[in-house]
Write an enzyme that holds these catalytic residues in place. Structure first.
Site, PDB file in Angstrom:
ATOM      1  N   ASN A  66      -3.247  -7.667   1.723  1.00  0.00           N
ATOM      2  CA  ASN A  66      -3.755  -7.394   0.370  1.00  0.00           C
ATOM      3  C   ASN A  66      -4.604  -8.563  -0.125  1.00  0.00           C
ATOM      4  OD1 ASN A  66      -2.448  -4.815  -0.487  1.00  0.00           O
ATOM      5  ND2 ASN A  66      -0.563  -5.963  -0.111  1.00  0.00           N
ATOM      6  N   CYS A  75      -2.219   0.777   5.467  1.00  0.00           N
ATOM      7  CA  CYS A  75      -3.175   1.030   4.389  1.00  0.00           C
ATOM      8  C   CYS A  75      -3.928   2.305   4.755  1.00  0.00           C
ATOM      9  CB  CYS A  75      -4.136  -0.151   4.245  1.00  0.00           C
ATOM     10  SG  CYS A  75      -5.447   0.148   3.052  1.00  0.00           S
ATOM     11  N   GLY A  76      -3.828   3.311   3.941  1.00  0.00           N
ATOM     12  CA  GLY A  76      -4.423   4.617   4.272  1.00  0.00           C
ATOM     13  C   GLY A  76      -5.939   4.581   4.211  1.00  0.00           C
ATOM     14  N   ASN A 181       4.104   0.336  -4.933  1.00  0.00           N
ATOM     15  CA  ASN A 181       2.823   0.765  -5.493  1.00  0.00           C
ATOM     16  C   ASN A 181       3.136   1.893  -6.473  1.00  0.00           C
ATOM     17  OD1 ASN A 181       0.709  -0.608  -3.569  1.00  0.00           O
ATOM     18  ND2 ASN A 181       2.335   0.189  -2.259  1.00  0.00           N
ATOM     19  N   GLU A 199      -1.825  -0.972  -7.622  1.00  0.00           N
ATOM     20  CA  GLU A 199      -1.555  -1.323  -6.229  1.00  0.00           C
ATOM     21  C   GLU A 199      -0.855  -2.685  -6.080  1.00  0.00           C
ATOM     22  OE1 GLU A 199      -3.881  -1.480  -2.366  1.00  0.00           O
ATOM     23  OE2 GLU A 199      -4.944   0.076  -3.502  1.00  0.00           O
ATOM     24  N   CYS A 209      -6.091   4.700  -3.561  1.00  0.00           N
ATOM     25  CA  CYS A 209      -5.057   4.109  -2.704  1.00  0.00           C
ATOM     26  C   CYS A 209      -4.627   5.212  -1.732  1.00  0.00           C
ATOM     27  CB  CYS A 209      -3.878   3.632  -3.556  1.00  0.00           C
ATOM     28  SG  CYS A 209      -2.513   3.014  -2.568  1.00  0.00           S
TER      29      CYS A 209
END
Ligand SMILES: N[C@H](CCC[C@H](N)C(=O)O)C(=O)O
Length: 274
Positions: A66, A75-76, A181, A199, A209
């Protein structure tokens, strides 16, 4: 040391991506480098740093940090971005398989700027948790879609104080020590969700996100508010699609489809004391 990077945006969630197959960036430097490169006033600026690493068994491995330097297992939006990055580098074909610390992902470049991810099953579903912050009680559903997510349905998605309530819920005792999140969701006509996310690790609302959009789609289907495939409009206005199979709250075949675009490439000079 000069390092080549690409900057990508996935529905407004933006990332610095570096080919680290030759380990130019040492493990112990990743977190401080993420903080440095993601700083929007003094450096490239992004929500996160993504490293493409060698994999012994798949096309490559994704490591995610991050913008505050904290590590996250998945992380999508980053997954769609690294798929685009890997194809651009010639590391993978249009269809690829890569490792993340949350599980293996199959990805496919559908068009110039749209990527499909086929993901692992989500975990740790907990429904109807009551969380009281800043004098207001929220009805929260929790699910881990590679990283932990709280999903909250709201009537007025424009008015809700995403930063204030998001920050309070993110660190609420219910979710310590990992934190969470926080996704605020409004169901609108046409089997569509509007999602706004505070986030963890960015410590602010982001324009999208990916794992949060997946979490919101799954919970909406489980609650009967929507049917798969669910259309999602992210805060930045981009449209994504979440599809899944649900049999008695057992979720499988999770797919996230959405945009991923290389916005620019560059070389960054890294001082030795990162
Ligand atoms: N901030 C998240 C990781 C990035 C998730 C988000 N960018 C996505 O697209 O999934 C966390 O620390 O859990």
């Amino acid at each position: 040391m000069n390092i080549n990077f690409s900057k990508l945006t996935a529905a407004g969630n933006d990332f610095v991506l570096i080919d680290n197959r030759e380990s130019v960036i040492a493990k112990e430097d990743c977190q401080s480098l993420a903080k440095k490169l993601c700083n929007r006033k003094h450096s490239i600026g992004a929500d996160g740093l993504i490293l493409l690493e060698k994999s012994a068994c798949k096309d490559f491995k994704m490591k995610y940090f991050n913008s505050d330097g904290s590590y996250a297992s998945m992380c999508g939006n980053g997954g769609r971005s690294i798929a685009k990055f890997a194809y651009d580098l010639g590391v993978a074909n249009l269809k690829m398989v890569f490792e993340t610390d949350a599980g293996v992902i199959n990805a496919e470049i559908l068009t110039e700027d749209r990527v499909r991810l086929d993901l692992y099953a989500p975990r740790d579903l907990k429904k109807d948790i009551k969380v009281k912050v800043n004098g207001k009680e929220f009805d929260v559903d929790f699910i881990n879609t590679g990283v932990p997510h709280a999903v909250i349905f709201v009537d007025d998605i424009e008015k809700i104080d995403v930063f204030g309530y998001g920050r309070a819920i993110r660190s609420h005792k219910t979710f310590v020590p990992a934190g969470v999140n926080v996704n605020f969701v409004k169901v609108i006509k046409g089997n569509t969700l509007l999602v706004r996310t505070y986030e963890r690790g960015v410590e602010d609302e982001t324009l999208a996100c990916g794992t949060g959009i997946i979490a919101s789609g799954i919970i909406s289907v489980l609650k009967g508010f929507a049917e798969s495939p669910v259309k999602v409009i992210a805060r930045g206005g981009d449209k994504l699609l979440v599809s899944l199979k649900n049999s008695n709250d057992k979720i499988s075949n999770v797919v996230l489809e959405g945009p991923a675009l290389i916005t620019f490439k560059g070389t960054v000079k890294i001082q030795s004391e990162v």
